[in-house]
Design a protein around this motif. Structure first.
Motif, PDB file in Angstrom:
ATOM      1  N   VAL A 124       0.836  -1.202   0.000  1.00 42.25           N
ATOM      2  CA  VAL A 124       0.000   0.000   0.000  1.00 42.25           C
ATOM      3  C   VAL A 124       0.871   1.252   0.000  1.00 42.25           C
ATOM      4  CG1 VAL A 124      -1.678   1.349   1.326  1.00 42.25           C
ATOM      5  CG2 VAL A 124      -1.963  -1.125   1.102  1.00 42.25           C
ATOM      6  N   ALA A 125       1.927   1.259   0.811  1.00 40.86           N
ATOM      7  CA  ALA A 125       2.819   2.413   0.864  1.00 40.86           C
ATOM      8  C   ALA A 125       3.470   2.663  -0.499  1.00 40.86           C
ATOM      9  CB  ALA A 125       3.894   2.207   1.930  1.00 40.86           C
ATOM     10  N   LEU A 126       3.899   1.602  -1.164  1.00 44.14           N
ATOM     11  CA  LEU A 126       4.504   1.753  -2.489  1.00 44.14           C
ATOM     12  C   LEU A 126       3.461   2.221  -3.510  1.00 44.14           C
ATOM     13  CD1 LEU A 126       6.805  -1.405  -2.598  1.00 44.14           C
ATOM     14  CD2 LEU A 126       7.498   0.990  -2.322  1.00 44.14           C
ATOM     15  N   THR A 127       2.211   1.798  -3.327  1.00 42.28           N
ATOM     16  CA  THR A 127       1.145   2.259  -4.217  1.00 42.28           C
ATOM     17  C   THR A 127       0.925   3.760  -4.060  1.00 42.28           C
ATOM     18  OG1 THR A 127       0.045   0.110  -4.128  1.00 42.28           O
ATOM     19  CG2 THR A 127      -1.298   1.996  -4.809  1.00 42.28           C
ATOM     20  N   VAL A 128       0.992   4.249  -2.822  1.00 39.07           N
ATOM     21  CA  VAL A 128       0.863   5.692  -2.599  1.00 39.07           C
ATOM     22  C   VAL A 128       1.992   6.439  -3.299  1.00 39.07           C
ATOM     23  CG1 VAL A 128       0.918   7.495  -0.824  1.00 39.07           C
ATOM     24  CG2 VAL A 128      -0.432   5.422  -0.452  1.00 39.07           C
ATOM     25  N   VAL A 129       3.214   5.903  -3.232  1.00 35.52           N
ATOM     26  CA  VAL A 129       4.329   6.516  -3.961  1.00 35.52           C
ATOM     27  C   VAL A 129       4.032   6.534  -5.454  1.00 35.52           C
ATOM     28  CG1 VAL A 129       6.776   6.312  -4.564  1.00 35.52           C
ATOM     29  CG2 VAL A 129       6.034   5.870  -2.222  1.00 35.52           C
ATOM     30  N   GLY A 130       3.559   5.399  -5.985  1.00 39.47           N
ATOM     31  CA  GLY A 130       3.256   5.319  -7.411  1.00 39.47           C
ATOM     32  C   GLY A 130       2.173   6.283  -7.841  1.00 39.47           C
ATOM     33  N   ILE A 131       1.118   6.414  -7.026  1.00 41.91           N
ATOM     34  CA  ILE A 131       0.049   7.362  -7.353  1.00 41.91           C
ATOM     35  C   ILE A 131       0.590   8.786  -7.337  1.00 41.91           C
ATOM     36  CG2 ILE A 131      -2.127   8.355  -6.514  1.00 41.91           C
ATOM     37  CD1 ILE A 131      -2.856   5.512  -5.535  1.00 41.91           C
ATOM     38  N   GLY A 132       1.441   9.097  -6.370  1.00 37.88           N
ATOM     39  CA  GLY A 132       2.027  10.433  -6.317  1.00 37.88           C
ATOM     40  C   GLY A 132       2.868  10.733  -7.536  1.00 37.88           C
ATOM     41  N   LEU A 133       3.664   9.757  -7.973  1.00 43.63           N
ATOM     42  CA  LEU A 133       4.520   9.971  -9.139  1.00 43.63           C
ATOM     43  C   LEU A 133       3.702  10.078 -10.427  1.00 43.63           C
ATOM     44  CD1 LEU A 133       7.401   7.440  -8.327  1.00 43.63           C
ATOM     45  CD2 LEU A 133       7.498   9.938  -8.197  1.00 43.63           C
ATOM     46  N   SER A 134       2.654   9.271 -10.532  1.00 47.43           N
ATOM     47  CA  SER A 134       1.897   9.205 -11.784  1.00 47.43           C
ATOM     48  C   SER A 134       0.728  10.176 -11.858  1.00 47.43           C
ATOM     49  CB  SER A 134       1.360   7.775 -11.977  1.00 47.43           C
ATOM     50  OG  SER A 134       2.409   6.837 -12.043  1.00 47.43           O
ATOM     51  N   LEU A 135       0.046  10.394 -10.735  1.00 51.73           N
ATOM     52  CA  LEU A 135      -1.190  11.179 -10.745  1.00 51.73           C
ATOM     53  C   LEU A 135      -1.152  12.376  -9.810  1.00 51.73           C
ATOM     54  CD1 LEU A 135      -3.749   8.207 -10.674  1.00 51.73           C
ATOM     55  CD2 LEU A 135      -3.005   9.517 -12.665  1.00 51.73           C
ATOM     56  N   GLY A 136      -0.013  12.630  -9.189  1.00 51.67           N
ATOM     57  CA  GLY A 136       0.056  13.724  -8.231  1.00 51.67           C
ATOM     58  C   GLY A 136       0.205  15.095  -8.839  1.00 51.67           C
TER      59      GLY A 136
END
Length: 269
Positions: free
Chosen positions: A199-211
């Motif tokens: 989940v933590a890595l998913t939050v990083v991914g969302i931030g990089l891709s959709l932030g």
């Protein structure tokens, strides 16, 4: 788990989440910080680690929702609604506590930032003639939208458009909540504790891709609680709390969480 455990767990976990999440933003953007200018990668990974730490600490007590959108998605799929208000209350209170602690930790940097003439008075071309004083400068305290440190506490759009901003928050949150719901289907993942890391890595991914468009709130408590704290704290020249935008990072993630819950019910059950 009891209602009191849920309430305490969500307060502690969400407070840690916001302390470390707001803390990394403060470290990157505020004057006189050793990490100033570290950039978007530092912020996205900082928020990911914040989720990791807050969730690991609170998981034994509350299951580590830390996010009303997650709570809503889980309630839709499980049918358990009785503790939803307890989760929401703990998350909002925890977010406010975490934001206050981040302000305390960076008190000197907030003061340096908000008393710097380059920060509190700067050209504002998009405002037109209204609000512009001598030499084309505007005091940020009089600006109609976000003040100069609101980004430490809450999110804001780069392009202000209700439909686009709302869609971004819905999409990002739906991706997060769907991952959380489906991670329980992988044998042993949630029980091993590895699920929290994913989940933590998913939050990083969302931030990089959709932030990029909105700053990826993807959590109503994460945005609303610190925004309230920003409005209440005695910060000089802090400017507005942008309440006209504040409903989007609340409503958007809740819609995204509900959509993820509905999709899970349709596709996985």
């Amino acid at each position: 788990m009891s209602s009191s455990d849920i309430f305490i767990g969500e307060i502690i976990g969400t407070a840690l989440l916001i302390l470390l999440g707001a803390g990394v933003v403060a470290a990157v953007v505020l004057k006189r910080s050793k990490a100033q200018g570290a950039g978007w990668l530092a912020i996205t990974f900082g928020w990911g680690f914040a989720v990791l730490i807050g969730a690991y600490v609170s998981a034994p007590l509350s299951g580590a929702h830390l996010n009303p959108a997650v709570t809503l998605g889980i309630a839709i799929t499980s049918g358990e609604w009785s503790n939803v208000p307890v989760y929401f209350a703990g998350q909002l209170l925890g977010a406010m506590i975490g934001a206050t602690l981040a302000w305390i930790a960076y008190y000197g940097q907030f003061h340096a930032h908000l008393t710097d003439p380059e920060i509190i008075g700067q050209p504002v071309e998009e405002l037109g003639e209204e609000g512009i004083g001598d030499e084309g400068l505007v005091d940020r305290a009089e600006a109609p939208h976000a003040g100069p440190v609101l980004g430490v506490f809450s999110t804001g759009p780069e392009v202000r458009n209700v439909a686009m901003n709302l869609a971004t928050e819905i999409i990002g949150t739906a991706a997060l909540v769907l991952l959380i719901l489906t991670s329980g289907l992988t044998k042993g993942l949630a029980l091993s504790g590895t699920g929290i890391l994913i989940v933590a890595l998913t939050v990083v991914g969302i931030g990089l891709s959709l932030g990029g468009p909105t700053g990826y709130a993807i959590n109503p408590a994460r945005d609303l609680g610190p925004r309230i704290v920003h409005a209440l704290l005695p910060l000089p020249n802090k400017g507005g709390s942008d309440w006209g935008y504040a409903w989007i990072p609340v409503v958007g993630p809740l819609i995204g969480g509900a959509l993820a819950g509905g999709l899970y019910e349709l596709a996985f059950t």
